[in-house]
Design an enzyme around this catalytic site. Structure first.
Site, PDB file in Angstrom:
ATOM      1  N   LYS A  97       0.747  -1.134   0.048  1.00 18.12           N
ATOM      2  CA  LYS A  97      -0.066   0.079  -0.079  1.00 18.12           C
ATOM      3  C   LYS A  97       0.979   1.337   0.049  1.00 18.12           C
ATOM      4  O   LYS A  97       0.504   2.525  -0.546  1.00 18.12           O
ATOM      5  CB  LYS A  97      -0.882  -0.057   1.072  1.00 18.12           C
ATOM      6  CG  LYS A  97      -2.208  -0.912   1.051  1.00 18.12           C
ATOM      7  CD  LYS A  97      -3.446  -0.532   1.778  1.00 18.12           C
ATOM      8  CE  LYS A  97      -4.606  -1.631   1.481  1.00 18.12           C
ATOM      9  NZ  LYS A  97      -4.166  -2.795   1.776  1.00 18.12           N
ATOM     10  N   GLU A 119      -9.392   7.164   3.219  1.00 16.83           N
ATOM     11  CA  GLU A 119     -10.417   6.121   3.629  1.00 16.83           C
ATOM     12  C   GLU A 119      -9.439   4.916   4.236  1.00 16.83           C
ATOM     13  O   GLU A 119      -8.469   4.658   3.395  1.00 16.83           O
ATOM     14  CB  GLU A 119     -11.407   5.874   2.812  1.00 16.83           C
ATOM     15  CG  GLU A 119     -11.161   4.588   1.940  1.00 16.83           C
ATOM     16  CD  GLU A 119      -9.872   5.208   0.831  1.00 16.83           C
ATOM     17  OE1 GLU A 119      -9.964   6.320   0.506  1.00 16.83           O
ATOM     18  OE2 GLU A 119      -9.282   3.810   0.566  1.00 16.83           O
ATOM     19  N   SER A 386       1.848  -9.769  -0.877  1.00 13.87           N
ATOM     20  CA  SER A 386       1.645  -8.296  -0.913  1.00 13.87           C
ATOM     21  C   SER A 386       1.691  -7.630   0.589  1.00 13.87           C
ATOM     22  O   SER A 386       2.207  -6.373   0.549  1.00 13.87           O
ATOM     23  CB  SER A 386       0.163  -8.305  -1.182  1.00 13.87           C
ATOM     24  OG  SER A 386      -0.778  -8.790  -0.369  1.00 13.87           O
TER      25      SER A 386
HETATM   26  C1  LIG Z   1      -5.241  -3.842   1.568  1.00 12.98           C
HETATM   27  C2  LIG Z   1      -4.477  -5.452   1.247  1.00 12.98           C
HETATM   28  C3  LIG Z   1      -4.852  -6.070   0.189  1.00 12.98           C
HETATM   29  C4  LIG Z   1      -5.826  -5.918  -0.729  1.00 12.98           C
HETATM   30  O1  LIG Z   1      -5.991  -4.631  -1.442  1.00 12.98           O
HETATM   31  P1  LIG Z   1      -5.685  -4.542  -2.929  1.00 12.98           P
HETATM   32  O2  LIG Z   1      -5.930  -3.118  -3.328  1.00 12.98           O
HETATM   33  O3  LIG Z   1      -6.490  -5.473  -3.758  1.00 12.98           O
HETATM   34  O4  LIG Z   1      -4.212  -4.976  -3.320  1.00 12.98           O
HETATM   35  C5  LIG Z   1      -3.937  -7.211   0.025  1.00 12.98           C
HETATM   36  N1  LIG Z   1      -2.683  -7.349   0.643  1.00 12.98           N
HETATM   37  C6  LIG Z   1      -2.426  -6.607   1.731  1.00 12.98           C
HETATM   38  C7  LIG Z   1      -1.213  -6.879   2.406  1.00 12.98           C
HETATM   39  C8  LIG Z   1      -3.270  -5.640   1.861  1.00 12.98           C
HETATM   40  O5  LIG Z   1      -2.832  -4.799   3.147  1.00 12.98           O
END
Ligand SMILES: *Cc1c(COP(=O)(O)O)cnc(C)c1O
Length: 415
Positions: A97, A119, A386
């Site tokens: 993020k 948000e 992610s």
């Molecule tokens: C917020 C988040 C997501 C989901 O958000 P996307 O916009 O679909 O990437 C996925 N993985 C993590 C670690 C997150 O914090």
């Protein structure tokens, strides 16, 4: 490694729609703000000075490039394709993020904005925005459903420590969708000095493109790191909430026929309504919410429905418009992983690789475990981690080791 190529906007012209999806479904008051943002974004992306500043902050503050790990033990245990993990969770604040947050904060500063609105649901995007604003000296306020404020105390604490004001939203279900609506309302009245830093690849145009471009660093690094490892990629796997980590990870390959691109949605507790957040891999509807047209979990009246996932980041009821279009065109395959499979994947990669995935990312890990054995040993797949799992301790410890965790919490309260 040498730095990968810098991000480029697709065209000098803005593209409002991706196939049937996207657009700008906002009140008239916001149109000038979106037009201005669009112009400034295209100029910034084409400016070598902006690119250089972005690259410098990515390197020195975000911690880029993030590593690519060959998951040798996991590969051996599953007995199929070689599995690589893009370790995006090692980025500052623990997830992808930050790429979008710092990119948009730099853009806002260049535009002369002094205030940022964001948000947040679980608090991860709020945290990334708070950190970016502290670093760049921008005033930050974060809208958060009151229920989430109470559920996500550690992130609220961290945001406030970084100087951000967290504003609880008491309307509707007091969760993310209500926070988005409140943020859009605030922005309608404040945009001359304020930027709305939206947290995923969604919302009215040009936000989906902005988030994709700032997240594309993940895909461009991965492409280069796999080439340096001498690997051809058979498949790439990412989890899909709003869609920012997946679209950024897939970005260099969207216009090519290969590799396979697999998006993983939250299968939750099961297929029943309210028990999951499956949009593309299940029965969602065409609808309009949060300023854009896409596929949503909605009722007959167009009200978005409650969802469930063990991971707070994958329970959003909509999906970024470009992902919806690429799902319908067949370029991206969508599937789901259940809460249970996700916890199994979390344990598997922790034991095999000493790596704790965020619960969101563990959905992609679960599908990597499904896909790898179906491919040959001479093939390679990459899963996007992610985020890292530290943030989920209060959920995973309770799910996997309940009694001892509750006992620990009781002791904490008693002292
Ligand atoms: C917020 C988040 C997501 C989901 O958000 P996307 O916009 O679909 O990437 C996925 N993985 C993590 C670690 C997150 O914090």
């Amino acid at each position: 490694m040498t730095a990968p190529a810098q991000p480029q906007a697709d065209t000098a012209e803005r593209q409002d729609f991706f196939g049937n999806f996207g657009g700008r479904y906002v009140g008239e008051t916001l149109r000038p703000a979106l037009d201005n943002l669009d112009r400034e974004f295209r100029t910034a992306i084409a400016d070598p000075a902006f690119q250089a500043e972005l690259a410098r902050v990515q390197k020195t503050w975000v911690g880029r490039p993030t590593p690519l790990l060959f998951a040798e033990n996991a590969t051996r245990a599953l007995g199929g394709a070689r599995i690589y993990i893009k370790m995006e969770g090692l980025a500052h604040t623990g997830a992808h993020k930050i790429n979008n947050a710092i990119g948009q904060a730099l853009l806002a500063k260049r535009m002369g904005k002094t205030h940022i609105i964001a948000e947040t649901g679980a608090g991860q995007h709020g945290l990334a925005s708070a950190a970016a604003c502290a670093k760049l000296g921008l005033d930050c306020r974060v809208y958060m459903g009151d229920l989430d404020v109470r559920r996500q105390r550690p992130n609220v604490f961290a945001m406030e420590m970084m100087g951000t004001r967290v504003i609880p939203v008491h309307s509707g279900t007091m969760t993310l969708k209500d926070a988005i609506n409140a943020a859009l309302r605030d922005w309608s009245a404040t945009y001359p000095d304020t930027h709305y830093l939206i947290g995923s690849a969604l919302g009215p145009s040009p936000f989906p493109e902005i988030a994709r471009i700032f997240q594309s660093v993940v895909g461009r690094e991965t492409e280069q790191q796999m080439a340096e490892a001498g690997e051809e990629i058979a498949a790439m796997i990412a989890c899909v909430g709003g869609g920012s980590n997946s679209i950024g990870f897939f970005e260099p390959f969207l216009d090519k026929p290969s590799p396979r691109l697999i998006g993983v949605e939250a299968g939750g507790r099961g297929p029943g309504p309210g028990d999951n957040a499956v949009r593309m891999a299940g029965a969602s509807r065409y609808g309009i919410a949060h300023g854009y047209k896409s596929r949503f979990l909605m009722d007959d009246d167009g009200q978005v429905l409650p969802t469930h996932s063990i991971s707070a980041g994958l329970d959003y009821p909509g999906i970024g418009p470009q992902l919806a279009a690429l799902g319908e065109s067949g370029r991206i395959e969508f599937t789901a992983a259940s809460d249970e499979e996700t916890l199994e994947a979390l344990k598997f990669f922790a034991r095999q690789e000493g790596v704790m995935f965020a619960l969101e990312s563990a959905h992609a890990g679960a599908v990597a475990m499904r896909v790898a054995p179906t491919l040959g040993r001479d093939q390679a797949i990459v899963v996007n981690m992610s985020g890292r799992g530290d943030k989920d301790l209060f959920i995973t410890a309770k799910a996997l080791d309940r009694d001892r965790w509750i006992d620990y919490l009781k002791n904490e309260i008693a002292t």
